[in-house]
Design a protein around this motif. Structure first.
Motif, PDB file in Angstrom:
ATOM      1  N   GLY A  37      -7.700  -7.075  -6.699  1.00  0.00           N
ATOM      2  CA  GLY A  37      -7.361  -8.357  -6.202  1.00  0.00           C
ATOM      3  C   GLY A  37      -7.659  -8.475  -4.686  1.00  0.00           C
ATOM      4  N   PRO A  38      -6.981  -7.485  -3.925  1.00  0.00           N
ATOM      5  CA  PRO A  38      -7.223  -7.604  -2.470  1.00  0.00           C
ATOM      6  C   PRO A  38      -8.618  -7.457  -2.039  1.00  0.00           C
ATOM      7  CG  PRO A  38      -5.277  -6.506  -3.059  1.00  0.00           C
ATOM      8  CD  PRO A  38      -5.540  -6.772  -4.462  1.00  0.00           C
ATOM      9  N   ASP A  39      -9.298  -6.579  -3.009  1.00  0.00           N
ATOM     10  CA  ASP A  39     -10.881  -6.207  -2.301  1.00  0.00           C
ATOM     11  C   ASP A  39     -11.629  -7.431  -2.740  1.00  0.00           C
ATOM     12  OD1 ASP A  39     -10.292  -3.776  -1.467  1.00  0.00           O
ATOM     13  OD2 ASP A  39     -10.859  -2.782  -3.449  1.00  0.00           O
ATOM     14  N   ALA A  40     -11.371  -8.143  -4.006  1.00  0.00           N
ATOM     15  CA  ALA A  40     -12.106  -9.586  -4.076  1.00  0.00           C
ATOM     16  C   ALA A  40     -11.827 -10.408  -2.932  1.00  0.00           C
ATOM     17  CB  ALA A  40     -11.525  -9.934  -5.614  1.00  0.00           C
ATOM     18  N   LEU A  41     -10.599 -10.557  -2.581  1.00  0.00           N
ATOM     19  CA  LEU A  41     -10.304 -11.283  -1.584  1.00  0.00           C
ATOM     20  C   LEU A  41     -11.150 -11.138  -0.301  1.00  0.00           C
ATOM     21  CD1 LEU A  41      -6.443 -12.168  -1.883  1.00  0.00           C
ATOM     22  CD2 LEU A  41      -8.547 -13.548  -2.657  1.00  0.00           C
ATOM     23  N   ALA A  42     -11.114  -9.765  -0.038  1.00  0.00           N
ATOM     24  CA  ALA A  42     -11.854  -9.292   1.183  1.00  0.00           C
ATOM     25  C   ALA A  42     -13.466  -9.671   1.010  1.00  0.00           C
ATOM     26  CB  ALA A  42     -11.569  -7.977   1.391  1.00  0.00           C
ATOM     27  N   ALA A  43     -13.941  -9.627  -0.054  1.00  0.00           N
ATOM     28  CA  ALA A  43     -15.163  -9.794  -0.363  1.00  0.00           C
ATOM     29  C   ALA A  43     -15.610 -11.313  -0.125  1.00  0.00           C
ATOM     30  CB  ALA A  43     -15.836  -9.540  -1.721  1.00  0.00           C
ATOM     31  N   ALA A  89      -9.598  -4.911   3.187  1.00  0.00           N
ATOM     32  CA  ALA A  89      -8.544  -6.084   3.057  1.00  0.00           C
ATOM     33  C   ALA A  89      -7.567  -5.671   4.068  1.00  0.00           C
ATOM     34  CB  ALA A  89      -8.017  -5.961   1.686  1.00  0.00           C
ATOM     35  N   ASP A  90      -6.990  -4.483   4.145  1.00  0.00           N
ATOM     36  CA  ASP A  90      -5.921  -4.366   5.172  1.00  0.00           C
ATOM     37  C   ASP A  90      -6.240  -4.421   6.524  1.00  0.00           C
ATOM     38  OD1 ASP A  90      -7.065  -2.089   5.588  1.00  0.00           O
ATOM     39  OD2 ASP A  90      -5.506  -0.729   4.638  1.00  0.00           O
ATOM     40  N   GLN A  91      -7.592  -4.493   6.922  1.00  0.00           N
ATOM     41  CA  GLN A  91      -8.030  -4.798   8.438  1.00  0.00           C
ATOM     42  C   GLN A  91      -8.352  -6.332   8.444  1.00  0.00           C
ATOM     43  OE1 GLN A  91     -11.339  -1.914   7.951  1.00  0.00           O
ATOM     44  NE2 GLN A  91     -10.338  -0.433   9.002  1.00  0.00           N
ATOM     45  N   LEU A  98      -3.823 -16.860  -7.463  1.00  0.00           N
ATOM     46  CA  LEU A  98      -2.824 -16.565  -6.301  1.00  0.00           C
ATOM     47  C   LEU A  98      -2.086 -15.406  -6.097  1.00  0.00           C
ATOM     48  CD1 LEU A  98      -1.488 -20.279  -5.764  1.00  0.00           C
ATOM     49  CD2 LEU A  98      -3.328 -19.230  -4.687  1.00  0.00           C
ATOM     50  N   ASN A  99      -2.186 -14.789  -7.379  1.00  0.00           N
ATOM     51  CA  ASN A  99      -1.535 -13.457  -7.456  1.00  0.00           C
ATOM     52  C   ASN A  99      -2.420 -12.198  -7.035  1.00  0.00           C
ATOM     53  OD1 ASN A  99       0.704 -11.593  -8.092  1.00  0.00           O
ATOM     54  ND2 ASN A  99      -0.241 -10.911  -9.768  1.00  0.00           N
ATOM     55  N   GLN A 100      -3.702 -12.577  -6.626  1.00  0.00           N
ATOM     56  CA  GLN A 100      -4.803 -11.669  -6.275  1.00  0.00           C
ATOM     57  C   GLN A 100      -4.223 -10.809  -4.925  1.00  0.00           C
ATOM     58  OE1 GLN A 100      -7.338 -10.675  -8.305  1.00  0.00           O
ATOM     59  NE2 GLN A 100      -5.962 -11.719  -9.629  1.00  0.00           N
ATOM     60  N   HIS A 101      -3.619 -11.270  -4.162  1.00  0.00           N
ATOM     61  CA  HIS A 101      -2.885 -10.392  -3.060  1.00  0.00           C
ATOM     62  C   HIS A 101      -2.093  -9.147  -3.479  1.00  0.00           C
ATOM     63  CE1 HIS A 101      -3.456 -13.633  -0.094  1.00  0.00           C
ATOM     64  NE2 HIS A 101      -3.077 -14.622  -0.927  1.00  0.00           N
ATOM     65  N   ASP A 102      -1.616  -9.086  -4.594  1.00  0.00           N
ATOM     66  CA  ASP A 102      -0.915  -7.943  -5.068  1.00  0.00           C
ATOM     67  C   ASP A 102      -1.839  -6.711  -5.130  1.00  0.00           C
ATOM     68  OD1 ASP A 102       0.530  -6.011  -6.624  1.00  0.00           O
ATOM     69  OD2 ASP A 102       1.707  -7.727  -7.662  1.00  0.00           O
ATOM     70  N   ALA A 103      -1.442  -5.541  -4.700  1.00  0.00           N
ATOM     71  CA  ALA A 103      -2.263  -4.401  -4.507  1.00  0.00           C
ATOM     72  C   ALA A 103      -2.603  -3.777  -6.075  1.00  0.00           C
ATOM     73  CB  ALA A 103      -1.427  -3.223  -3.746  1.00  0.00           C
ATOM     74  N   VAL A 104      -1.922  -4.285  -6.888  1.00  0.00           N
ATOM     75  CA  VAL A 104      -1.860  -3.608  -8.449  1.00  0.00           C
ATOM     76  C   VAL A 104      -2.858  -4.587  -9.254  1.00  0.00           C
ATOM     77  CG1 VAL A 104      -0.148  -2.171  -8.236  1.00  0.00           C
ATOM     78  CG2 VAL A 104       0.034  -4.596  -9.272  1.00  0.00           C
ATOM     79  N   SER A 105      -3.114  -5.718  -8.710  1.00  0.00           N
ATOM     80  CA  SER A 105      -3.794  -6.934  -9.356  1.00  0.00           C
ATOM     81  C   SER A 105      -5.194  -6.451  -9.540  1.00  0.00           C
ATOM     82  CB  SER A 105      -3.665  -8.468  -8.586  1.00  0.00           C
ATOM     83  OG  SER A 105      -4.435  -8.164  -7.527  1.00  0.00           O
ATOM     84  N   ARG A 106      -5.839  -7.040 -10.548  1.00  0.00           N
ATOM     85  CA  ARG A 106      -7.602  -6.610 -10.938  1.00  0.00           C
ATOM     86  C   ARG A 106      -8.170  -8.116 -11.096  1.00  0.00           C
ATOM     87  NH1 ARG A 106      -6.489  -2.653  -9.401  1.00  0.00           N
ATOM     88  NH2 ARG A 106      -6.858  -0.528 -10.110  1.00  0.00           N
ATOM     89  N   PHE A 107      -9.343  -8.256 -10.434  1.00  0.00           N
ATOM     90  CA  PHE A 107      -9.876  -9.518 -10.280  1.00  0.00           C
ATOM     91  C   PHE A 107     -10.396  -9.953 -11.830  1.00  0.00           C
ATOM     92  CE2 PHE A 107     -13.686 -12.123  -9.745  1.00  0.00           C
ATOM     93  CZ  PHE A 107     -13.070 -13.381  -9.374  1.00  0.00           C
ATOM     94  N   SER A 108     -10.588  -8.815 -12.588  1.00  0.00           N
ATOM     95  CA  SER A 108     -11.161  -8.869 -13.966  1.00  0.00           C
ATOM     96  C   SER A 108      -9.909  -9.919 -14.810  1.00  0.00           C
ATOM     97  CB  SER A 108     -11.220  -7.774 -14.669  1.00  0.00           C
ATOM     98  OG  SER A 108      -9.902  -7.087 -14.715  1.00  0.00           O
ATOM     99  N   ASP A 109      -8.630  -9.831 -14.225  1.00  0.00           N
ATOM    100  CA  ASP A 109      -7.859 -10.760 -15.015  1.00  0.00           C
ATOM    101  C   ASP A 109      -8.114 -12.296 -14.803  1.00  0.00           C
ATOM    102  OD1 ASP A 109      -6.329  -8.672 -15.727  1.00  0.00           O
ATOM    103  OD2 ASP A 109      -4.851  -8.796 -14.130  1.00  0.00           O
TER     104      ASP A 109
END
Length: 450
Positions: free
Chosen positions: A126-132, A17-19, A428-439
């Motif tokens: 969240g960031p990993d879900a967005l990267a996927a 995600a950070d790439q 839209l909060n999935q950018h947050d590093a501590v977010s979980r897509f399961s939420d």
């Protein structure tokens, strides 16, 4: 293994995600929001109900670790079945995002696949879900462009968005490069290479084949995971396809998707927007209009010409869509289903609409979807729109707030306004590093319990 595939595999499996640019991840969050809005709005529609019931009948699993809950339903089926049901449901409310160069849609398959696969990944951030999601869009889009450029037929999106699903599945299930390669090969081989113009001529629940794209994509990934082999994907590895992959990781297609203001075939949008602009500028009401002359590109002129009898016909009818918007000032689910299909006022306006093609609009397709309109009033006045491009794409983009407003408009009737706002904020909060897509998954399923 070709050099192109090696580049694709590195991107699909390892690009973090950070790439990826923040703008690409923001686009992924907005595309997820937009797609889920259509998933939810489409839940009560006939096609979605049939798809979910059929998935329960035919696409179950004996292994809970390969199961997922169907969106807007809650019943457990196989991951492939859950993705199929949600993608088919979404495809039949034609309001989801698309990408002009592919002449089709990506999120309709990729987002349902993400939800089906994520149930086995409660640790997914969240960031990993967005990267996927980004990986799925970037690979599906290029596969689509490569397919259209190397074959004569115009194929539906399921023919190529299946490869984006494979990329997303391989990433989430931590596949090897070899498994990804076979997954691509299996998905491309079995993907629905159905003819889009056949569906345009005969509108039905088949739509853009994306339900099968999602089903095939996840099925191919699991087959590859278990050792099934497939020939290399032509759209990735053939020499003619190589140019379409050169900008992977430098040009971000996900930032150039269009968002639909209306749940209608994109080809009709420029004409709708042209009439909308003329009526707003000159303060016209539908009962003042004597005639609407629409000039657009060939494919738009081939859309269903008469008063539709089904939702499928309504979504592929340019004159009907123009008439609905002229009468109601918007196009909602209620206008393309049920009593809306027999609205006598809309039927009266439709009889005053004509559609013709123009060479200059043909030359701009598929990169652009243009039209111009002439509106004549009963008192003899005539108003020209000039050339209009459909709103919501790179040429006339929607803002973040526009996408949110669309989501709330499409979902509030189904889940309630407050629930819609809460779900929007969570996505839209999935950018947050501590977010979980399961939420997001848990919140969405909570609306359909019991």
């Amino acid at each position: 293994m070709t050099e192109t595939f090696a580049r694709v595999a590195e991107f699909a499996l390892n690009r973090t995600a950070d790439q990826m640019p923040e703008s690409a991840r923001e686009a992924a969050a907005l595309m997820m929001l937009d797609t889920l809005g259509i998933v939810i709005a489409a839940a009560p529609m006939k096609a979605g109900r049939i798809a979910r019931d059929t998935a329960a009948l035919l696409y179950g699993t004996t292994d809970p670790t390969f199961s997922a809950r169907m969106l807007c339903d809650g019943r457990r089926v196989s991951m492939a079945g859950a993705a199929y049901a949600a993608a088919t449901q979404t495809d039949n409310l034609d309001g989801h995002d698309g990408y002009n160069p592919t002449k089709g849609h990506i999120g309709v398959a990729v987002i349902p696949a993400l939800f089906a696969l994520a149930e086995r990944r409660p640790d997914l951030t969240g960031p990993d879900a967005l990267a996927a999601v980004v990986a799925g869009y970037e690979i599906a889009g290029r596969a689509g462009i490569a397919l259209h450029a190397t074959v004569s037929d115009y194929h539906t999106s399921g023919a190529w968005n299946a490869l984006g699903v494979v990329a997303l599945a391989a990433r989430l299930r931590r596949h090897t490069e070899d498994q990804l390669r076979h997954g691509f090969g299996i998905a491309e081989y079995h993907g629905p290479r159905s003819q889009m113009m056949r569906e345009i001529a005969n509108p039905s629940m088949l739509h853009d084949g994306s339900g099968w794209g999602a089903l095939v994509g996840i099925s191919a990934s699991i087959l590859a995971e278990r050792g099934f082999t497939g020939a290399p994907a032509i759209t990735v590895e053939e020499d003619r396809a190589v140019p379409y992959w050169q900008d992977l990781g430098t040009f971000w297609q996900i930032e150039h998707q269009y968002v639909k203001p209306y749940p209608i075939c994109r080809w009709a949008h420029a004409a709708i927007d042209g009439v909308r602009a003329v009526m707003l500028e000159h303060g016209l009401s539908h009962d003042q209009i004597a005639h609407i002359d629409i000039r657009s590109f060939h494919e738009a002129a081939q859309l269903y010409p008469g008063m539709p009898q089904t939702t499928s016909q309504a979504q592929y009818s340019l004159p009907f869509a123009v008439a609905v918007h002229a009468v109601h000032g918007r196009i909602g689910v209620e206008h393309i289903s049920g009593p809306g299909l027999a609205d006598p006022v809309v039927g009266g306006v439709l009889k005053r609409v004509s559609v013709n093609e123009r060479d200059r609009h043909n030359a701009r397709f598929p990169t652009g979807r243009w039209a111009d309109v002439r509106v004549t009033t009963h008192d003899g006045r005539a108003f020209e729109s000039g050339d209009v491009h459909a709103r919501g794409g790179p040429e006339a983009p929607f803002s973040r707030e526009d996408v949110i407003d669309k989501f709330l408009d499409f979902t509030s009737a189904e889940i309630g306004a407050e629930a819609a706002k809460k779900l929007s904020a969570t996505i839209l909060n999935q950018h947050d590093a501590v977010s979980r897509f399961s939420d997001v998954v848990t919140q969405l399923h909570s609306f359909y319990q019991g």
